[in-house]
Design a protein around this motif. Structure first.
Motif, mmCIF file in Angstrom:
data_model
loop_
_atom_site.group_PDB
_atom_site.id
_atom_site.type_symbol
_atom_site.label_atom_id
_atom_site.label_comp_id
_atom_site.label_asym_id
_atom_site.label_seq_id
_atom_site.Cartn_x
_atom_site.Cartn_y
_atom_site.Cartn_z
ATOM 1 N N GLU A 1 2.388 1.768 -3.438
ATOM 2 C CA GLU A 1 1.376 2.249 -4.379
ATOM 3 C C GLU A 1 1.061 3.720 -4.135
ATOM 4 N N THR A 2 1.069 4.136 -2.876
ATOM 5 C CA THR A 2 0.816 5.542 -2.542
ATOM 6 C C THR A 2 1.916 6.429 -3.111
ATOM 7 N N ALA B 1 0.840 -1.207 0.000
ATOM 8 C CA ALA B 1 0.000 0.000 0.000
ATOM 9 C C ALA B 1 0.874 1.257 0.000
ATOM 10 N N ALA B 2 1.950 1.226 0.779
ATOM 11 C CA ALA B 2 2.847 2.389 0.841
ATOM 12 C C ALA B 2 3.533 2.615 -0.510
ATOM 13 N N GLY C 1 1.566 6.641 -6.796
ATOM 14 C CA GLY C 1 0.457 7.522 -7.179
ATOM 15 C C GLY C 1 0.828 8.986 -7.069
ATOM 16 N N LYS C 2 1.566 9.347 -6.038
ATOM 17 C CA LYS C 2 1.969 10.737 -5.852
ATOM 18 C C LYS C 2 2.919 11.183 -6.962
#
Length: 350
Positions: free
Chosen positions: A340-341, A337-338, A344-345
């Motif tokens: 992917e975050t 999840a980290a 995304g940023k």
């Protein structure tokens, strides 16, 4: 052949014990007797003691009672020595009780980072990233000294990644083994592959390892030598994980992360500094010329894809091999999840 196995129930040693039994040898198994053993029958003689804690004289008394005073073991194979103190005590016990003492070291002891991807037995031993490997190196150095100074008949064996039917070989996994990664694949969840998955790795099935090992036992040309036993087949981690996914009949959903990042994110929970940075993150190919000089007809028979498929079939058929690891599963979810975050940023900033 009269052989003593110290341990004898692990991934490597169990295969060797089975192979030695097929050859009709007299097999003595020295362990604490706490684990239920598959090795029963007249060909197996069990000697129950704690070689690390029991008094040397008490251990020698049990050994001499087992083989007869004045006799020697043709081979003593030590599978559970990990620090110099272990082999120092072994020397005191077996110096005059065996014709060959085989120490199981580790191919992870080879130089890290590697100066060449192709490893021979003359590749320097140095691993500042993994204490386990440094301890194996120290054990080797002590034993070589005893060989030079006391003619102690040693042989050093360096296995690389050797697997059996109980656990699927992986790069990134938790402390409870491989099942949770397989479960993630089955459930359609992403799995973490270290680096970009293109580094080369060598996997050896324990049955192949055992076939080579027993030919080194009692081999006069192996005394005083260090030998690694591995397959000649090298594959990438991407190939390994794809083989696993294919065997499970699922689509591989891989998330890649630098080994150094995984080490930092583990926060000491998992020893990725040693097992990845000090081992699996490196491309490794072994030159087995020395092994084949000692065992001229040796060739690994179990291809990686065939071996992994057999292992997965066995794991899926036996619930006791399906040990859940909720902590590792949740850690994977957080890491992915980290990542992917962050991805995304960065994408939004373009």
């Amino acid at each position: 052949m009269k052989v003593l196995f110290i341990g004898g129930t692990g991934t490597i040693s169990s295969a060797i014990t089975r192979r030695a039994a097929q050859l009709g040898w007299d097999i003595y198994l020295l362990n604490r007797g706490n684990r239920k053993s598959e090795f029963k029958g007249p060909e197996f003689k069990h000697i129950s003691c704690n070689i690390r804690e029991d008094d040397i004289s008490a251990i020698r008394e049990k050994l001499e009672k087992a083989i007869g005073k004045g006799n020697k073991f043709d081979v003593v194979a030590e599978f559970i020595a990990f620090v110099p103190e272990h082999v120092q005590k072994d020397f005191d016990i077996f110096n005059d009780l065996c014709k060959q003492y085989i120490f199981i070291s580790s191919a992870s002891a080879y130089q890290k980072p590697l100066s060449s991807y192709l490893i021979t037995e003359s590749t320097p031993l140095s691993n500042p990233l993994w204490e386990y490997s440094r301890n194996k190196i120290a054990c080797e150095e002590y034993l070589m000294q005893k060989y030079r100074e006391n003619n102690f008949p040693i042989t050093i064996i360096r296995p690389s990644h050797t697997y059996d039917e109980r656990s699927v070989p992986l790069g990134v996994h938790g402390s409870k083994g491989s099942w949770q990664v397989l479960k993630r694949m089955i459930d359609g969840k992403p799995v973490i592959i270290h680096g970009d998955g293109t580094s080369l790795w060598t996997l050896t099935h324990n049955s192949d390892f055992a076939r080579a090992f027993v030919r080194i036992m009692g081999n006069i040309h192996a005394i005083g030598e260090s030998i690694h036993i591995t397959s000649d087949e090298s594959v990438t981690w991407n190939q390994i994980y794809q083989i696993i996914a294919s065997a499970l009949n699922v689509r591989l959903n891989a998330v890649y992360a630098a080994s150094s990042l995984l080490d930092e994110l583990s926060e000491g929970r998992y020893d990725f500094r040693g097992s990845l940075l000090g081992d699996k993150a490196n491309s490794v190919v072994f030159d087995n010329t020395k092994l084949k000089q000692l065992v001229p007809d040796f060739c690994a028979k179990v291809r990686v894809d065939e071996g992994i498929k057999m292992t997965i079939a066995n794991v899926l058929a036996n619930s006791e091999l399906q040990q859940p690891d909720t902590e590792f599963d949740e850690w994977c979810d957080r890491v992915i999840a980290a990542l992917e975050t962050v991805k995304g940023k960065i994408t939004k900033q373009k």
